[in-house]
Design a protein around this motif. Structure first.
Motif, PDB file in Angstrom:
ATOM      1  N   ASN A  51       0.848  -1.198   0.000  1.00  0.00           N
ATOM      2  CA  ASN A  51       0.000   0.000   0.000  1.00  0.00           C
ATOM      3  C   ASN A  51       0.884   1.249   0.000  1.00  0.00           C
ATOM      4  N   SER A  52       1.943   1.234   0.814  1.00  0.00           N
ATOM      5  CA  SER A  52       2.808   2.421   0.893  1.00  0.00           C
ATOM      6  C   SER A  52       3.596   2.592  -0.404  1.00  0.00           C
ATOM      7  N   GLN A  53       3.835   1.475  -1.105  1.00  0.00           N
ATOM      8  CA  GLN A  53       4.549   1.564  -2.394  1.00  0.00           C
ATOM      9  C   GLN A  53       3.621   1.974  -3.535  1.00  0.00           C
ATOM     10  N   GLY A  54       2.327   2.079  -3.235  1.00  0.00           N
ATOM     11  CA  GLY A  54       1.358   2.462  -4.278  1.00  0.00           C
ATOM     12  C   GLY A  54       0.942   1.305  -5.172  1.00  0.00           C
ATOM     13  N   ARG A  55       1.332   0.076  -4.796  1.00  0.00           N
ATOM     14  CA  ARG A  55       0.957  -1.087  -5.624  1.00  0.00           C
ATOM     15  C   ARG A  55      -0.505  -1.446  -5.448  1.00  0.00           C
ATOM     16  N   ILE A  56      -1.029  -1.197  -4.249  1.00  0.00           N
ATOM     17  CA  ILE A  56      -2.447  -1.486  -3.985  1.00  0.00           C
ATOM     18  C   ILE A  56      -3.063  -0.332  -3.204  1.00  0.00           C
ATOM     19  N   SER A  57      -4.360  -0.182  -3.355  1.00  0.00           N
ATOM     20  CA  SER A  57      -5.069   0.826  -2.562  1.00  0.00           C
ATOM     21  C   SER A  57      -6.328   0.195  -1.975  1.00  0.00           C
ATOM     22  N   PHE A  58      -6.609   0.584  -0.724  1.00  0.00           N
ATOM     23  CA  PHE A  58      -7.811   0.084  -0.041  1.00  0.00           C
ATOM     24  C   PHE A  58      -8.870   1.172   0.071  1.00  0.00           C
ATOM     25  N   LYS A  59      -8.658   2.295  -0.622  1.00  0.00           N
ATOM     26  CA  LYS A  59      -9.520   3.453  -0.342  1.00  0.00           C
ATOM     27  C   LYS A  59     -10.988   3.209  -0.684  1.00  0.00           C
ATOM     28  N   ASP A  60     -11.249   2.276  -1.596  1.00  0.00           N
ATOM     29  CA  ASP A  60     -12.652   1.992  -1.944  1.00  0.00           C
ATOM     30  C   ASP A  60     -13.160   0.677  -1.344  1.00  0.00           C
ATOM     31  N   CYS A  61     -12.347   0.067  -0.495  1.00  0.00           N
ATOM     32  CA  CYS A  61     -12.747  -1.231   0.081  1.00  0.00           C
ATOM     33  C   CYS A  61     -13.637  -1.045   1.306  1.00  0.00           C
ATOM     34  N   ILE A  62     -14.460  -2.048   1.526  1.00  0.00           N
ATOM     35  CA  ILE A  62     -15.272  -2.132   2.749  1.00  0.00           C
ATOM     36  C   ILE A  62     -14.777  -3.373   3.481  1.00  0.00           C
ATOM     37  N   THR A  63     -14.655  -3.306   4.794  1.00  0.00           N
ATOM     38  CA  THR A  63     -14.203  -4.495   5.528  1.00  0.00           C
ATOM     39  C   THR A  63     -15.197  -4.916   6.599  1.00  0.00           C
ATOM     40  N   TYR A  64     -15.237  -6.222   6.825  1.00  0.00           N
ATOM     41  CA  TYR A  64     -16.011  -6.810   7.920  1.00  0.00           C
ATOM     42  C   TYR A  64     -15.113  -7.804   8.637  1.00  0.00           C
ATOM     43  N   ASN A  65     -14.849  -7.547   9.900  1.00  0.00           N
ATOM     44  CA  ASN A  65     -14.055  -8.528  10.650  1.00  0.00           C
ATOM     45  C   ASN A  65     -14.909  -9.693  11.113  1.00  0.00           C
ATOM     46  N   LEU A  66     -14.233 -10.806  11.308  1.00  0.00           N
ATOM     47  CA  LEU A  66     -14.938 -12.036  11.690  1.00  0.00           C
ATOM     48  C   LEU A  66     -15.526 -11.990  13.088  1.00  0.00           C
ATOM     49  N   ASP A  67     -14.769 -11.386  14.019  1.00  0.00           N
ATOM     50  CA  ASP A  67     -15.182 -11.591  15.407  1.00  0.00           C
ATOM     51  C   ASP A  67     -14.619 -10.537  16.350  1.00  0.00           C
ATOM     52  N   GLU A  68     -15.152 -10.537  17.549  1.00  0.00           N
ATOM     53  CA  GLU A  68     -14.682  -9.617  18.602  1.00  0.00           C
ATOM     54  C   GLU A  68     -15.005 -10.236  19.956  1.00  0.00           C
ATOM     55  N   TYR A  69     -14.109 -10.045  20.905  1.00  0.00           N
ATOM     56  CA  TYR A  69     -14.359 -10.505  22.271  1.00  0.00           C
ATOM     57  C   TYR A  69     -15.492  -9.723  22.894  1.00  0.00           C
ATOM     58  N   CYS A  70     -16.284 -10.398  23.721  1.00  0.00           N
ATOM     59  CA  CYS A  70     -17.348  -9.695  24.447  1.00  0.00           C
ATOM     60  C   CYS A  70     -16.795  -8.957  25.656  1.00  0.00           C
ATOM     61  N   GLY A  71     -17.330  -7.768  25.859  1.00  0.00           N
ATOM     62  CA  GLY A  71     -17.077  -7.040  27.095  1.00  0.00           C
ATOM     63  C   GLY A  71     -15.747  -6.326  27.171  1.00  0.00           C
ATOM     64  N   ILE A  72     -15.022  -6.263  26.070  1.00  0.00           N
ATOM     65  CA  ILE A  72     -13.740  -5.534  26.083  1.00  0.00           C
ATOM     66  C   ILE A  72     -13.936  -4.266  25.262  1.00  0.00           C
ATOM     67  N   SER A  73     -13.584  -3.128  25.839  1.00  0.00           N
ATOM     68  CA  SER A  73     -13.863  -1.887  25.118  1.00  0.00           C
ATOM     69  C   SER A  73     -12.998  -1.821  23.853  1.00  0.00           C
ATOM     70  N   PRO A  74     -13.522  -1.175  22.801  1.00  0.00           N
ATOM     71  CA  PRO A  74     -12.762  -1.109  21.542  1.00  0.00           C
ATOM     72  C   PRO A  74     -11.394  -0.433  21.706  1.00  0.00           C
ATOM     73  N   GLU A  75     -11.263   0.386  22.762  1.00  0.00           N
ATOM     74  CA  GLU A  75      -9.978   1.076  22.984  1.00  0.00           C
ATOM     75  C   GLU A  75      -8.969   0.172  23.690  1.00  0.00           C
ATOM     76  N   ASN A  76      -9.477  -0.892  24.331  1.00  0.00           N
ATOM     77  CA  ASN A  76      -8.601  -1.798  25.067  1.00  0.00           C
ATOM     78  C   ASN A  76      -7.656  -2.498  24.092  1.00  0.00           C
ATOM     79  N   GLU A  77      -6.388  -2.594  24.471  1.00  0.00           N
ATOM     80  CA  GLU A  77      -5.439  -3.159  23.503  1.00  0.00           C
ATOM     81  C   GLU A  77      -5.635  -4.659  23.260  1.00  0.00           C
ATOM     82  N   GLN A  78      -6.478  -5.306  24.040  1.00  0.00           N
ATOM     83  CA  GLN A  78      -6.782  -6.725  23.776  1.00  0.00           C
ATOM     84  C   GLN A  78      -7.961  -6.888  22.817  1.00  0.00           C
TER      85      GLN A  78
END
Ligand code: F6R
Length: 236
Positions: A51-78
């Protein structure tokens, strides 16, 4: 199912990045299903570099992550949100408003799961879904069970998974016991699936997932039914 094996993690990660590069060439506004865990880190480093070399760009991509732990704030590093920011999003040209991670912190998770599935569907489904695999055959956090679950849902993590994930925590007691995970529908309706696996300790589950009987007691075996799956395995 196409299977490619590698001698090193670096070779595997670079090959995986080539698949992304091709995907983004073919469809710059791809909907990407993303994973956390240690296995994709090499791939994410390679994507950041390209991406930094300009070979690929994600600017038009949409992402969906698979999963997230319950009860951990999004700011928490875990949290997996923190993981994604620090291992990929913050160093690439993704647009913040296009990034999605299941809500597992506040509100009604089941309802949030329905909304997550509806959002994925409204985006046209996932074009390329990245998966790792747990030692027990889980994909996302779809743990071994008597049945496959279709929707994004709350799961109780197995002892095996809690133990495996404790390496990221100071104390095993701090590892969350529940998570929200994408269900099999969004995963299996992805147009293409890329699974990355590394390490000798995952050799047996790699074999079981790709050659074993299709059963919810080894959730990854369901991938054998998908028409376009590529599995990458590196010994190291
Ligand atoms: C992570 C995920 C999990 C991991 C799996 C392997 O978002 O969905 O299924 O892919 O637990 O994790 P690592 O790569 O850390 O061995």
């Amino acid at each position: 199912m196409k299977i490619v094996t590698f001698d090193t993690y670096e070779e595997m990660s670079s090959y995986a990045a080539d698949i992304y590069e091709q995907q983004l060439k073919d469809k710059p506004d791809s909907v990407l299903g993303l994973a956390t865990g240690s296995t994709p880190i090499g791939l994410y480093k390679e994507l950041i570099k390209r991406n930094s070399q300009g070979r690929i760009s994600f600017k038009d991509c949409i992402t969906y992550n698979l999963d997230e732990y319950c009860g951990i704030s999004p700011e928490n590093e875990q949290s997996y949100k923190y993981f994604m920011n620090h291992n990929l999003f913050d160093y690439t040209d993704f647009k913040k408003e296009n990034l999605h991670i299941p809500n597992a912190y506040d509100g009604n998770y089941e309802q949030a799961g329905r909304q997550y599935d509806a959002q994925i569907a409204a985006s046209g489904g996932i074009d390329l879904q990245l998966l790792g695999i747990g030692l027990n055959g889980h994909i996302g956090f779809n743990e071994p069970a008597d049945f496959f679950t279709k929707e994004t849902h709350v799961v109780n993590l197995t002892e095996n998974t809690i133990e495996a994930n404790s390496r990221f925590f100071d104390d095993i007691k701090d590892v969350p016991t529940k998570a929200v995970t994408m269900g099999m529908y969004s995963i299996m309706t992805a147009k293409k699936i890329l699974m990355v696996i590394n390490g000798e300790k995952k050799y047996n589950i790699f074999k079981e997932a790709t050659e074993g009987k299709i059963t919810p007691s080894c959730p990854a075996t369901i991938l054998q039914l998908h028409p376009d799956v590529i599995v990458l395995y590196s010994k190291i």
